[in-house]
Design an enzyme around this catalytic site. Structure first.
Site, short mmCIF file in Angstrom:
data_model
loop_
_atom_site.label_atom_id
_atom_site.label_comp_id
_atom_site.label_asym_id
_atom_site.label_seq_id
_atom_site.Cartn_x
_atom_site.Cartn_y
_atom_site.Cartn_z
N GLU A 1 -9.79 -2.04 5.04
CA GLU A 1 -10.48 -1.81 6.30
C GLU A 1 -11.70 -2.72 6.43
O GLU A 1 -12.14 -3.32 5.43
CB GLU A 1 -10.94 -0.34 6.35
CG GLU A 1 -9.80 0.68 6.32
CD GLU A 1 -9.02 0.77 7.63
OE1 GLU A 1 -9.11 -0.15 8.47
OE2 GLU A 1 -8.29 1.77 7.81
N ASN B 1 -8.00 -3.36 14.05
CA ASN B 1 -9.36 -3.68 13.59
C ASN B 1 -9.35 -4.81 12.54
O ASN B 1 -10.33 -5.04 11.85
CB ASN B 1 -10.04 -2.43 13.01
CG ASN B 1 -9.29 -1.87 11.80
OD1 ASN B 1 -8.31 -2.44 11.34
ND2 ASN B 1 -9.78 -0.75 11.27
N HIS C 1 -7.39 -4.96 9.87
CA HIS C 1 -7.06 -4.62 8.48
C HIS C 1 -5.76 -5.29 8.05
O HIS C 1 -4.85 -5.52 8.84
CB HIS C 1 -7.06 -3.10 8.21
CG HIS C 1 -5.94 -2.30 8.77
ND1 HIS C 1 -6.13 -1.21 9.59
CD2 HIS C 1 -4.60 -2.38 8.58
CE1 HIS C 1 -4.97 -0.68 9.89
NE2 HIS C 1 -4.01 -1.38 9.29
N ASP D 1 0.81 -1.22 0.00
CA ASP D 1 0.00 0.00 0.00
C ASP D 1 0.84 1.27 0.00
O ASP D 1 2.06 1.24 0.19
CB ASP D 1 -0.96 -0.01 1.20
CG ASP D 1 -0.28 -0.45 2.50
OD1 ASP D 1 0.96 -0.38 2.59
OD2 ASP D 1 -0.99 -0.89 3.41
C1 GLP Z 1 -0.60 0.07 8.60
C2 GLP Z 1 -0.24 -0.68 7.32
C3 GLP Z 1 -0.50 -2.16 7.45
C4 GLP Z 1 0.11 -2.64 8.76
C5 GLP Z 1 -0.61 -2.03 9.92
C6 GLP Z 1 -0.04 -2.42 11.28
O1 GLP Z 1 -1.85 0.65 8.58
N1 GLP Z 1 -0.90 -0.19 6.16
O2 GLP Z 1 0.04 -2.84 6.34
O3 GLP Z 1 0.03 -4.02 8.84
O4 GLP Z 1 -0.56 -0.62 9.82
O5 GLP Z 1 1.05 -1.60 11.59
P1 GLP Z 1 2.07 -1.84 12.73
O6 GLP Z 1 2.95 -2.93 12.28
O7 GLP Z 1 2.81 -0.54 12.86
O8 GLP Z 1 1.30 -2.18 13.95
#
Ligand code: GLP
Length: 241
Positions: free
Chosen positions: A143, A136, A138, A67
């Protein structure tokens, strides 16, 4: 789904890095799907260490990222382009033209989504996809409520996601409202998936993933329908399992 419980973040990072290293050593032309966020940083650190110490090469490999934020240039330190260069690409020998990340500055975002989707198809799919998980549920930036049939698309970020990611920005107002993300159907076509989770803040999400039902309101639950998924998580993230 296989679940591998590790003692801590470091061990989780090591195990995931070793899977990637093994993949590129056996298949130098592998396509590796990469993720951003705090969780995979340790994996990238290990890949760099291994590249420097053992010479594992990425010259023929290709990467695709899940992303990117809409409206942030690739040279902005908050962009995922910048993150990937800082955390990995600048420290290994992968040619930058073999690294694909959606372009959040594209004039025509729909066209950019189709272009990115064709890049993945032309590569014959992702061999090994790394995923993190949002609180959540995702995955990428898909989402809750996102169709399991979705392909690369533009999303409006959930308020909770913007709050969670505000730590990377000066303030929550600076967190973009939209992003481009690989779709759920796109992610599900990866031949192998590794989902990483570390720390007690992810424990409820992991418990819901493992014990809950498959439902579009919890995007990660789709992974239960995939044949080759491994959750590598530390014991804090697995405390409710
Ligand atoms: C972001 C990314 C996701 C990631 C998630 C968790 O929103 N787009 O790909 O898995 O956050 O992030 P973190 O690893 O910082 O908890």
């Amino acid at each position: 789904m296989n679940i591998i419980k590790t003692e801590n973040y470091d061990e989780m990072s090591n195990m995931a890095a070793n899977k990637i290293i093994e993949m590129v050593r056996t298949n130098p032309k592998a396509t590796i799907g990469l993720a951003t966020g705090s969780t995979p940083k340790g994996v990238y650190k290990k890949l760099i260490e291994d590249h420097k110490a053992n010479g594992t090469t990425y010259k023929q490999a290709t990467t695709v990222n899940l992303d990117e934020y809409v409206g942030i240039s690739r040279n902005d330190p908050h962009s995922y382009h910048f993150f990937m260069r800082e955390q990995l690409f600048s420290h290994i020998d992968i040619p930058l033209e073999q690294t694909y990340i959606p372009d959040g500055m594209a004039k025509d975002l729909q066209l950019e989504c189709s272009r990115f989707e064709s890049v993945i198809q032309d590569l014959d799919g992702v061999d090994l996809q790394l995923l993190g998980i949002g609180h959540n549920g995702h995955i990428g930036f898909n989402e809750p409520g996102t169709s399991f049939e979705s392909r690369t698309h533009v999303v409006t970020l959930a308020e909770s996601t913007r709050k969670a990611n505000a730590r990377f920005f000066p303030s929550i107002e600076d967190v973009p409202a939209r992003a481009i993300t690989m779709g759920i159907a796109t992610i599900m076509e990866s031949k192998e998936i590794i989902l990483l989770a570390s720390g007690s803040s992810k424990a409820e999400a992991i418990a819901r993933l493992v014990n809950g039902e498959v439902n579009e309101n919890f995007p990660a639950s789709v992974l239960k329908l995939h044949k080759n998924v491994t959750i590598i998580a530390d014991k804090d993230a697995l405390q409710f399992i």
